[in-house]
Write a protein that holds these residues in place. Structure first.
Motif: not given
Length: 456
Positions: A136-138, A377-381, A422-428, A435-438
């Motif tokens: 799920k991370f990659i 959020l996805n634009l940031v990643v 990509l893996i690091g930013l998408n995970t964070i 989920p926390s923001l939602e």
């Protein structure tokens, strides 16, 4: 290949169905025609490192062997899916970079070490395989799709500038144009036939014939090459460098993401289950084959998207067809004349074909990320990963020269920086922060509506 994550296709020939020997040979050969990385990547590495044609020819043989070994493993007892392997851009970039800095012996030795490490991480014994659990991370489209765009942009600096060659610029450029036009025509009018699936190969053949007529080609080395030879163990020598091992580990990580994406599509089309255990078996087989390939001097492979496209268009999903393709690849890998013939093809023609291939890699990434919901959020990643990764190509040489080799080997490669970011930013951002923001948004009380009467 179009992104088909949201589609469902019923195969006309199921994954476990068997065909006649003739049908297996015919459809298996069709799969091999799509493996353009075997023809292009070793030659491009040889051109960049100024290797002798005999060395390039051997590397091509080793790539056929690697492709065949892993394809037989995947179609057979390990994954049991119609997967055809082929050299991937990740390992091409890694070997090219490592070969230029520390030599091919250390490049392939370090790849073998990295392969053993990933084999241990994916060992398919009960709960010991870890790679399947980190899928799920990659494998999200935003990670893998953006990475393909980064790779395509990085490789753009290789193809076009080699159209002109070092001498006889006119014929070199014209032959390159003829090659590209032939590829484009086959892709546009080929429909679902072998004309389109082998478009790059047909372009190379037409460009070579044109170059032979109006230019100068030399295939004398083909006649002197033998008809049969076994692979050598570490033919370029053996060495291990920790920074290069890290480089290869990142390439294996990228290949893992690509492979799992292909497994997901095939099991969906074949109405089969893709469990973590099955993912681990598939990745273990892939890493085992890549490790053996590195020992023989061949590039690492991953599940080839073009072959998944052939399954989708033809509807023939039999794993016995792809197993036949693997056997054919092994046979070709034992014939030095095949490797020497490919190594003797005109450089400008191969560079022109690679230009189209690299463009396809980039646009495949665009197709994948088209399914992503592009909120902030996805634009940031993706945005931060994309621009920072490509920016590493323009780091001052005097700056990178001062860095330790371990850091230098990573920060100068956009593909590798992209994998990490990509893996690091998408995970964070998407797995932890989103989920926390939602949840916070759901807890916040809604403001009371104010009517026009109340305002007045």
């Amino acid at each position: 290949m179009q992104d088909t994550h949201g589609e469902e296709q019923v195969l006309t020939v199921g994954i476990e169905e068997k065909l006649s020997v003739g049908a297996n040979m015919t459809y298996g050969l069709q799969h091999l025609l799509a493996l353009t990385g075997i023809f292009l990547f070793p030659v491009l590495i040889g051109q960049a490192l100024k290797l002798d044609s005999s060395v390039i020819g051997y590397m091509i043989q080793a790539c056929f062997l690697t492709t065949g070994l892993v394809t037989v493993l995947q179609s057979g007892r390990m994954l049991k899916l119609p997967v055809v392997q082929g050299p991937t851009a990740a390992f091409f970039v890694a070997v090219l970079s490592a070969g230029a800095s520390v030599g091919l012996g250390t490049a392939f030795g370090s790849m073998a070490v990295a392969g053993v490490i990933f084999m241990l991480l994916a060992i398919p014994i009960r709960r010991f395989g870890l790679i399947g659990y980190v899928n799920k991370f990659i494998s999200p489209p935003i990670v893998y799709g953006t990475l393909l765009i980064i790779i395509g942009a990085q490789l753009a600096s290789i193809g076009l500038k080699n159209w002109f060659g070092s001498a006889d610029i006119g014929i070199n450029f014209i032959a390159s144009l003829v090659t590209v036009l032939c590829v484009l025509v086959c892709m546009v009018v080929g429909g679902g036939t072998i004309l389109r699936r082998g478009a790059l190969l047909w372009g190379i053949l037409v460009g070579t014939v044109f170059y032979s007529i109006f230019g100068t080609t030399d295939f004398s080395a083909v006649s002197s090459a033998s008809w049969f030879s076994l692979p050598s163990l570490f033919p370029f020598g053996f060495g291990v460098s920790i920074p290069i091992v890290i480089l290869m580990l990142l390439a294996f990580l990228q290949a893992s993401a690509e492979a799992v994406g292909m497994y997901t599509l095939l099991t969906k089309w074949g109405k089969q289950k893709l469990s973590n255990d099955r993912v681990n078996r598939g990745l273990f087989g892939e890493f085992l084959g890549c490790t053996l390939g590195a020992i023989f001097g061949g590039l690492g492979t991953t599940s080839y998207p073009e072959n998944i496209g052939i399954v989708r268009v033809s509807g023939i999903g039999s794993r016995y067809v792809t197993m036949t393709a693997g056997i054919l690849a092994i046979v070709l890998g034992l014939i030095p004349k095949v490797g020497m013939f490919i190594a003797s093809l005109p450089g400008p023609v191969l560079s022109a074909a690679s230009t189209i291939l690299f463009g396809i890699i980039a646009i495949s990434g665009v197709q994948m990320v088209s399914k992503v919901v592009w909120d902030e959020l996805n634009l940031v990643v993706a945005g931060a990963s994309f621009i920072i990764s490509l920016g590493t190509m323009y780091l001052p040489a005097e700056l990178t020269a001062k860095l330790p080799l371990a850091i230098q080997s990573v920060v100068t490669q956009p593909m590798l920086v992209g994998v990490v970011l990509l893996i690091g930013l998408n995970t964070i951002v998407n797995m932890w922060l989103r989920p926390s923001l939602e949840r916070r948004a759901q807890r916040e009380p809604l403001l009371p509506e104010v009517t026009t009467t109340e305002v007045l």
